[in-house]
Design an enzyme around this catalytic site. Structure first.
Site, PDB file in Angstrom:
ATOM      1  N   ARG A  62      47.512  46.685  33.966  1.00 27.32           N
ATOM      2  CA  ARG A  62      46.697  45.534  34.379  1.00 27.32           C
ATOM      3  C   ARG A  62      47.548  44.353  34.852  1.00 27.32           C
ATOM      4  NH1 ARG A  62      41.069  45.357  33.140  1.00 27.32           N
ATOM      5  NH2 ARG A  62      40.392  47.511  33.134  1.00 27.32           N
TER       6      ARG A  62
ATOM      7  N   ARG B 240      43.742  38.852  35.915  1.00 25.10           N
ATOM      8  CA  ARG B 240      43.324  37.484  35.639  1.00 25.10           C
ATOM      9  C   ARG B 240      44.308  36.579  34.917  1.00 25.10           C
ATOM     10  NH1 ARG B 240      37.208  38.397  33.761  1.00 25.10           N
ATOM     11  NH2 ARG B 240      38.217  40.174  32.784  1.00 25.10           N
TER      12      ARG B 240
ATOM     13  N   ARG C 219      40.308  35.539  43.713  1.00 24.85           N
ATOM     14  CA  ARG C 219      39.054  36.041  43.144  1.00 24.85           C
ATOM     15  C   ARG C 219      37.927  35.031  43.385  1.00 24.85           C
ATOM     16  NH1 ARG C 219      35.136  38.084  40.969  1.00 24.85           N
ATOM     17  NH2 ARG C 219      34.914  39.057  38.938  1.00 24.85           N
TER      18      ARG C 219
ATOM     19  N   ASP D  36      39.786  50.558  40.829  1.00 24.81           N
ATOM     20  CA  ASP D  36      39.206  50.731  39.494  1.00 24.81           C
ATOM     21  C   ASP D  36      38.853  52.197  39.269  1.00 24.81           C
ATOM     22  OD1 ASP D  36      38.221  48.873  37.174  1.00 24.81           O
ATOM     23  OD2 ASP D  36      36.754  50.478  37.349  1.00 24.81           O
TER      24      ASP D  36
ATOM     25  N   TYR E 215      31.192  56.470  31.129  1.00 23.87           N
ATOM     26  CA  TYR E 215      30.508  55.407  31.895  1.00 23.87           C
ATOM     27  C   TYR E 215      29.327  55.976  32.688  1.00 23.87           C
ATOM     28  CZ  TYR E 215      34.329  52.215  30.804  1.00 23.87           C
ATOM     29  OH  TYR E 215      35.219  51.418  30.140  1.00 23.87           O
TER      30      TYR E 215
END
Ligand code: 1CP
Length: 349
Positions: free
Chosen positions: A32, A36, A45, A82, A156
């Site tokens: 990652r 962020r 973003r 992703d 998912y």
């Protein structure tokens, strides 16, 4: 006859370690690493729409992939995409709800797989991102592509969102194994296409994220984690013989050794709960490992960080080792601590 000099290939330390070479200064990247905790990511973003708008815009996704490289000079770049792009290509509707997470519909707990109409064009912009990054990447940097492992992606697709203990997928796997197997098979097939496309576009190595492998009982782990991963690794190597594959079965604990032997991945990722000394003793000799600093130790910094880093490095005196976190870097990680970590790793212990 004078021999013709062969131009030396650029040395990619991370790729060399994945091929089984030991380096005293371990190559490093962070899961990652594009995200962020970086102010430049947050700025981009905010100027675009949602997360999927970033992923499906190759110029923007390439820029985000490169941001942590410019700042820190990691040994690896990870494609900005992703794991849920695969369900999107299988035909589920996908959206990321701000502050909540992904939503997929129809969820396969209710709807049969046959209602989904594949939309493989959804994979194309990702290959364009790979080509754009490849053109800009320095030759020493290893470019990592990735996908979720079939089990983690299935959790998912079945629940329609991230779920506690992956209960719905586990229940379906017990109640209707044939139907669950069909879901796994479809994910395997599209993931093979997706990873082949990434490799053909310029990726150097692959990581398979099995973030939820820890919720399965041993027989389920064999059947839904090891077996599909082994099939995927075999099929991918038939198409791309030299591509190194890192398997990351998060939460696998004592089942890691069976995973390493049963899947034939080229390297295994260790999460932060795995004792590196145990891993060095129990994993097949010479198998490269990746990990496994606790992301919270990186947030803490100072002596706690130094002690944790030294413990990990000392655990692998001869084994090929790629330094990484045990899981993704967290949003509130100070940039200065990432810099301090890199300074430590660039000095011999
Ligand atoms: O800015 C934002 O709000 C989006 C946050 C975000 C990001 C930065 C998501 C949503 N995905 C990503 C990118 C991403 N995801 C990468 C790119 C490389 C990088 O950032 O350096 C990678 C490798 C992933 C992998 C991924 N996505 C995993 C496996 C790894 C892990 O963390 O366990 C999983 C489980 C996902 C699903 C996902 N995507 C995003 C969220 C919030 C989630 C998790 C949902 C949940 O908790 O169930």
């Amino acid at each position: 006859m004078a021999s013709v000099p062969v131009p030396a290939l650029p040395d990619k330390p991370l790729l060399a370690v994945l091929r089984g070479e030991r380096r005293d200064l371990p190559p490093v990247w962070l899961m990652r690493q594009a995200g962020r905790y970086l102010p430049e990511y947050r700025t981009l973003r905010a100027s675009k729409g949602g997360f999927l708008d970033l992923v499906y815009d190759p110029a923007t996704a390439a820029e985000i992939t490169l941001q942590p490289l410019r700042r820190f000079g990691f040994d690896g770049a990870i494609l900005f995409s992703d794991i849920l792009i695969v369900p999107h290509a299988i035909g589920q509707h996908l959206e990321f709800v701000a502050g909540e997470g992904p939503r997929l519909s129809p969820r396969l707990a209710d709807a049969p797989l046959e209602t989904l109409k594949p939309v493989l064009e959804r994979l194309e912009p990702i290959y364009a991102t790979v080509r754009a990054v490849k053109a800009a990447l320095s030759p020493e940097t290893t470019f990592l592509g990735f996908a979720g492992s079939p089990w983690t992606v299935a959790t998912y697709m079945v629940a329609g969102e991230g779920s506690r203990e992956q209960a719905e997928a586990r229940r379906l796997a017990y109640a209707d194994p044939a139907r669950f197997q069909a879901i796994i098979d479809r994910i395997e097939e599209v993931t093979l296409t997706y990873l082949s496309g990434q490799i053909e576009a310029g990726i150097d190595a692959i990581q398979l994220f099995d973030s939820w492998s820890g919720s399965l009982a041993p027989a389920g782990f064999e059947h839904w984690v090891i077996a599909p991963t082994a099939r995927l690794v075999t099929a991918l190597k038939q198409r791309h013989r030299n591509i190194p594959i890192i398997g990351f079965p998060k939460g696998a604990g004592g089942k890691l050794a069976a995973y390493a032997r049963g899947t034939a991945v080229d390297a295994v990722g260790l999460d932060e709960t795995v004792d590196p000394v145990w891993a060095d003793a129990e994993l097949p000799e010479g198998l490269p490992v990746q990990g496994n600093l606790d992301p919270l130790a990186l947030i803490a910094g100072g002596d706690a960080l130094k002690t944790a880093v030294e413990r990990i490095r000392a655990a692998f005196p001869t084994r090929p080792h790629i330094f990484n976190l045990g899981h993704g870097i967290q949003q509130d990680t100070p940039i200065a601590h990432v810099e301090a970590l890199l300074a430590m790793l660039r000095t011999r212990s």
